[in-house]
Design an enzyme around this catalytic site. Structure first.
Site, mmCIF file in Angstrom:
data_model
loop_
_atom_site.group_PDB
_atom_site.id
_atom_site.type_symbol
_atom_site.label_atom_id
_atom_site.label_comp_id
_atom_site.label_asym_id
_atom_site.label_seq_id
_atom_site.Cartn_x
_atom_site.Cartn_y
_atom_site.Cartn_z
ATOM 1 N N SER A 253 -2.647 6.584 -0.384
ATOM 2 C CA SER A 253 -1.568 5.681 -0.011
ATOM 3 C C SER A 253 -1.992 4.911 1.225
ATOM 4 O O SER A 253 -3.066 5.137 1.771
ATOM 5 C CB SER A 253 -0.296 6.471 0.260
ATOM 6 O OG SER A 253 -0.465 7.244 1.437
ATOM 7 N N LYS A 254 -1.129 4.041 1.654
ATOM 8 C CA LYS A 254 -1.483 3.133 2.753
ATOM 9 C C LYS A 254 -2.001 3.862 3.982
ATOM 10 O O LYS A 254 -2.866 3.374 4.685
ATOM 11 C CB LYS A 254 -0.279 2.277 3.190
ATOM 12 C CG LYS A 254 0.360 1.458 2.115
ATOM 13 C CD LYS A 254 1.658 2.097 1.611
ATOM 14 C CE LYS A 254 1.542 2.530 0.162
ATOM 15 N NZ LYS A 254 2.220 3.739 -0.247
ATOM 16 N N ARG A 255 -1.459 5.066 4.189
ATOM 17 C CA ARG A 255 -1.872 5.741 5.410
ATOM 18 C C ARG A 255 -3.302 6.282 5.354
ATOM 19 O O ARG A 255 -3.794 6.837 6.316
ATOM 20 C CB ARG A 255 -0.885 6.869 5.740
ATOM 21 C CG ARG A 255 -0.855 7.959 4.736
ATOM 22 C CD ARG A 255 0.423 8.769 4.763
ATOM 23 N NE ARG A 255 0.398 9.699 3.665
ATOM 24 C CZ ARG A 255 -0.391 10.774 3.635
ATOM 25 N NH1 ARG A 255 -1.178 11.041 4.647
ATOM 26 N NH2 ARG A 255 -0.384 11.557 2.597
#
Length: 478
Positions: A253-255
């Site tokens: 995911s984006k993180r």
RNA sequence: GGCCCCUUGGUCAAGCGGUCAAGACACCGCCCUUUCACGGCGGUAACGGGGGUUCGAGUCCCCCAGGGGUCACCA
């Protein structure tokens, strides 16, 4: 055997991420390998989050990666339109059919109501599924609610106690029981179909033979199977490929840093390198060679060799692969590819002041240290900065042992100063002074660059030329 | 929590009953070398646990554990 037809059907709710790209890639490879077709469909039924600009970005990303498709959003085809919001009439026909056959019913429950029920079930540790409350509404009750102006969602009536089996091409036989599923919504109260409904109709109408998608969809499959069955549609083959995980073994995911394809393009990863890397995530060729061109990967691809277990995205391996691809590039090719990144360098103008052959020599001198194209920005610094000598270099210079060599360097600098000539010249200095090579090279390197480490010295000298070298030398001797 | 999927070195991953358990990245060492890289050579390192089946199990079956996915009027 009918012609294979696969599809990639992203939602335009964000940029194309690594996982999506890998799904698209496997579909593309499968189509290529089997001589089938690939369809690009846009699933934009989430009106809130879908945006046209994301759709465009996804198409751009896929093309950049090197994928192409026979039918789809931007190429057209006989089974369009390829954007779900443009297919609403089609979905409506099937909704009416299900309603007429009592296989679906309107549901007037409010979202708050449903959420409360869900929480209750969860707290009680019971099976979380819709109660079926609206399933038995009488015609009068429906009329009352309709008169109140409540817009109903449409729910699919899940059959009792039936088994639904998926003979998955990568996972084998997976069995689900319908009793675990509550009646689910197929049309939202705003009239837009939900994913599980639209996807079935589209895949069927578009003649999709194989659905290759991420494993997160495996548990959606029984619901889709129910719809295929209720509508009497032919069921395609399924192949659920494992997820790509971040370093922490959680779904990407984006993180997890750079997760969109665009970001990798911007950093200067080559499309073929990413293509290669992504293909190796969850699939492996039979031979031992891992650096493979797209054509070679397509020729070797098969779903049988797709791994069932999830793969951790390993940036170091990507870096290595990218490096291999950069290494194979012609210098002229590399020089032109590096242009946009050069523009970001504060030394861009100085670089461009060199003639083309020197520019190419610079590229050749530093290319082996390049992991991705953006690295050019830091790598060319050494040719242009006037930094003070660092401690190590200063210490070496302070001995003054190479003063004689410096004099001879200045006096004897050759007329022709291509790298070969410089090399010969330095060799002569070594011989004439009966020194070890490093007693010539290291002082010169330190004097000219202020550092103990750096790219090939003769190349650098050749690039600078006589005047610049002597200038730097004098600067260092002050 | 229910359902479902997965489990070979740090990571990717070969293996599809009999191998000293491949290979790649990373790491370490040596070599090459003016340095750093590149390159070459070599090395460390793995079958989650427990039961079966079998002459023989990483490979087949069961249980457990761990990880993940999913249970939305998101896809």
């Amino acid at each position: 055997m009918n012609k294979v037809k696969v599809r990639f059907a992203p939602s335009p709710t964000g940029p194309l991420h690594i996982g999506g790209a890998r799904s698209a890639l496997f579909n593309y490879l499968y189509a290529l390998k089997t001589g089938g077709d690939l369809v690009l469909r846009i699933e934009d039924t989430d009106l809130e989050r879908s945006r046209r600009e994301y759709e465009e970005e996804i198409v751009t990303s896929l093309r950049w990666l090197g994928l192409s498709w026979q039918e789809g959003i931007d190429t057209g085809g006989a089974n369009g339109p390829y954007r779900q919001t443009e297919r609403l009439d089609t979905y409506r026909r099937y909704t009416e059919q299900l309603l007429a056959e009592d296989k679906a019913y309107p549901c007037y429950c409010s979202e708050e109501e449903l959420e409360a029920e869900r929480q209750e079930l969860l707290a009680a540790g019971e099976l979380v599924r819709y109660s079926g409350k609206c399933r038995t509404l009488s015609a009068e009750e429906i009329a009352v609610r309709a008169a109140q102006g409540i817009k109903p969602a449409i729910r699919f009536q899940v059959p009792d106690s039936k088994e639904f089996v998926v003979d998955d091409l990568v996972r084998g036989r997976v069995v689900f029981h319908s009793d675990n599923e509550g009646d689910f919504i197929i049309v939202k109260s705003d009239g837009i179909p939900t994913y599980n409904f639209a996807v079935v109709i589209d895949d069927s109408l578009m003649g999709i033979t194989h659905i290759v998608r991420a494993e997160e969809h495996l548990s959606n499959t029984p619901r889709q199977l129910m719809i295929y069955q209720a509508l009497g549609l032919a069921i395609p083959q399924f192949a659920h490929i494992s997820l790509i995980l971040g370093e922490d073994r959680q779904k990407m995911s984006k993180r997890h840093g750079a997760t969109s394809l665009i970001q990798y393009r911007e950093m200067g990863y080559l499309p073929d390198a990413l293509f290669n890397f992504l293909s190796l995530l969850g699939w492996s060729p039979e031979g031992e060679e891992e650096i493979l061109k797209p054509e070679e990967i397509a020729a070797a691809f098969s779903l049988e060799r797709v791994s069932k277990s999830p793969a951790v995205f390993n940036l170091e391996k990507l870096n290595w692969i990218n490096q291999q691809y950069i290494k194979k590039l012609e210098s002229t090719e590399l020089l032109s590819m590096v242009q946009p990144y050069l523009a970001a360098s504060e030394h861009c103008q100085e670089f461009e002041a060199y003639d083309r052959s020197k520019q190419l020599l610079i590229i050749e001198t530093i290319r082996d240290q390049m992991v991705c194209l953006k690295d050019i920005k830091q790598l060319i610094d050494i040719f242009f900065i006037e930094a003070e000598a660092d401690d190590e270099a200063r210490e070496l210079l302070a001995t003054g042992s190479a003063e004689g060599v410096f004099d001879q360097f200045a006096a004897g600098y050759p007329e022709a100063d291509a790298p070969g000539e410089i090399k010969a010249f330095l060799k002569k200095l070594v011989k004439d002074n009966k020194l070890k090579p490093k007693d010539v090279y290291m002082p010169l390197r330190c004097a000219l660059t202020g550092q103990m480490h750096g790219p090939d010295l003769p190349n650098m000298i050749s690039i600078w030329g006589r005047d610049e070298c002597l200038r730097r030398l004098n600067q260092a001797r002050k």
